[in-house]
Design a protein around this motif. Structure first.
Motif, PDB file in Angstrom:
ATOM      1  N   ASN A  28       0.736  -1.106   0.033  1.00 30.45           N
ATOM      2  CA  ASN A  28      -0.095  -0.229   0.133  1.00 30.45           C
ATOM      3  C   ASN A  28       0.951   1.480   0.035  1.00 30.45           C
ATOM      4  OD1 ASN A  28      -2.336  -1.541   0.075  1.00 30.45           O
ATOM      5  ND2 ASN A  28      -2.302  -1.499   2.228  1.00 30.45           N
ATOM      6  N   LEU A 183     -13.369   0.636  -4.946  1.00 25.36           N
ATOM      7  CA  LEU A 183     -13.374  -0.047  -3.751  1.00 25.36           C
ATOM      8  C   LEU A 183     -12.339  -1.278  -4.018  1.00 25.36           C
ATOM      9  CD1 LEU A 183     -17.216  -0.022  -2.608  1.00 25.36           C
ATOM     10  CD2 LEU A 183     -15.292   1.438  -1.854  1.00 25.36           C
ATOM     11  N   LEU A 184     -12.375  -1.916  -4.801  1.00 28.29           N
ATOM     12  CA  LEU A 184     -11.532  -3.221  -5.057  1.00 28.29           C
ATOM     13  C   LEU A 184     -10.080  -2.572  -5.163  1.00 28.29           C
ATOM     14  CD1 LEU A 184     -13.491  -4.987  -7.754  1.00 28.29           C
ATOM     15  CD2 LEU A 184     -13.181  -5.775  -5.301  1.00 28.29           C
ATOM     16  N   ARG A 186      -8.803  -0.043  -3.921  1.00 37.19           N
ATOM     17  CA  ARG A 186      -8.219   0.372  -2.446  1.00 37.19           C
ATOM     18  C   ARG A 186      -7.912  -0.836  -1.535  1.00 37.19           C
ATOM     19  NH1 ARG A 186      -8.295   4.874   0.262  1.00 37.19           N
ATOM     20  NH2 ARG A 186      -9.331   6.160  -1.597  1.00 37.19           N
ATOM     21  N   GLN A 187      -8.530  -1.811  -1.842  1.00 32.03           N
ATOM     22  CA  GLN A 187      -8.414  -3.213  -0.933  1.00 32.03           C
ATOM     23  C   GLN A 187      -7.214  -3.728  -1.131  1.00 32.03           C
ATOM     24  OE1 GLN A 187     -11.567  -5.954  -0.822  1.00 32.03           O
ATOM     25  NE2 GLN A 187     -10.951  -6.690  -2.855  1.00 32.03           N
ATOM     26  N   TRP A 188      -6.568  -3.854  -2.554  1.00 30.08           N
ATOM     27  CA  TRP A 188      -5.436  -4.782  -2.940  1.00 30.08           C
ATOM     28  C   TRP A 188      -4.371  -4.287  -2.384  1.00 30.08           C
ATOM     29  CZ3 TRP A 188      -8.081  -8.321  -4.004  1.00 30.08           C
ATOM     30  CH2 TRP A 188      -8.969  -8.446  -5.046  1.00 30.08           C
TER      31      TRP A 188
END
Length: 334
Positions: A28, A183-184, A186-188
């Protein structure tokens, strides 16, 4: 799996080689690095002039603002067709402005660093407003269908309330259907590299940097293709099928040509939008041997072509807008 047409129009992530020094172990990242046009860094300033920055951006901004100004100031243009045209102008302004400021900073100041959240926000706005533009083109096709096939009921069918509801539906569809992209992404976890070989943050270019199984992004991309592009093209095709039937049923050639002339501007805008998406799609699927910088150049050009040509098309083809523009410049010249 393949990206959506929206992803394709917005750009491409193609195979490219990175040195080990550009790859690091992190999760991240707080920032991404946009390379601009890989391989042509030395020519960035010169590329900015004729291609996707100064010239196209200036025409897009000026042309769409002129459309909005004329429609606002001219009471005779306060009608359904021009309301949809204003929606298209606002969409084009937001779309081009979402990309160009950062692209200019890369080209002129070599400032490719972009905050992680800002990158995802840019990605969301690009794809969101591409979906909105497609929806507005469907609404404009509906307007032409009602005007030609049901002219006596035009004012009762497409009232201001109906137009407002259509506009709200277009905005809601665009903002919600693209939200899973955000959303996807951001989560990886991102552990490969934070370098994006592009001028802007494009959906698949970002998620392909993730060290996770991103097949759900590809599956959702296919869903967007069928639920947005295919449905919108089908609705437009159905509208123009009925329009052509009505036109060919008119008694005289002059009447047919005059009626069809009211659709030419909209047809040109449709071609500019959907042909660019088709061209990008074909290049992605069959242009694997094409250099990366060519793909990036094409993606930038096709992101800015519709916002640039739309006000030109309607300015030239629409008599009321054309005469108003000429009056403005004539007044300034005196």
């Amino acid at each position: 799996m393949q990206e959506t047409l929206f992803c394709l129009r917005a750009g491409h992530l193609l195979p490219y080689s990175m040195s080990d020094s550009n790859t690091t172990d992190f999760t991240n990242p707080s920032t991404f690095i946009l390379l601009g046009i890989p391989g042509l860094e030395a020519a960035h300033v010169w590329i900015s002039i004729p291609f996707c920055t100064i010239t196209m951006y200036a025409i897009a901004i000026f042309g769409n603002f002129i459309i909005l100004y004329i429609v606002k100031r001219e009471p005779s243009l306060h009608g359904t067709m021009y309301y949809f045209l204003c929606m298209l102008a606002v969409t084009d302004l937001v779309l081009s402005t979402s990309i160009l400021p950062k692209t200019l900073s890369i080209f002129w100041f070599n400032s490719g660093e972009i905050d992680f959240s800002a990158c995802l926000t840019q990605m969301y706005f690009i794809h969101c407003f591409l979906v909105m533009e497609s929806g507005i083109l469907v609404a404009m096709a509906l307007d032409r269908y009602v005007a030609i096939c049901h002219p006596l009921r035009y004012s009762t069918i497409l009232t201001n309330i109906v137009v407002a509801k259509i506009g709200l539906a277009v905005v809601m569809r665009g903002s919600t259907i693209v939200l899973p992209y955000l959303l996807l992404a951001r989560q990886w976890p991102y552990c490969r590299t934070n370098i994006i070989p592009h001028t802007h943050c494009e959906h698949m270019a970002i998620v392909k940097l993730a060290c996770a199984d991103i097949r759900i992004n590809s599956y959702y991309g296919l869903f967007v293709v069928f639920s947005v592009i295919c449905v919108d093209v089908l609705l437009i095709a159905m509208s123009y099928t009925e329009i052509l039937r009505a036109i060919f049923s008119l008694p005289t050639k002059d009447a047919r040509l005059k009626t069809f002339g009211t659709c030419i501007s909209h047809l040109c805008v449709i071609l500019a939008f959907y042909i660019s998406a088709l061209f990008s799609s074909l290049m992605h699927r069959f242009g694997h041997n094409v250099s990366l910088h060519f793909h990036v150049l094409i993606s930038n050009i096709y992101l800015l072509v519709p916002p640039m040509v739309n006000p030109i098309i309607y300015g030239v083809r629409t008599k009321q807008i054309r005469s108003r523009v000429l009056r403005i410049f004539a007044r300034k010249g005196t």
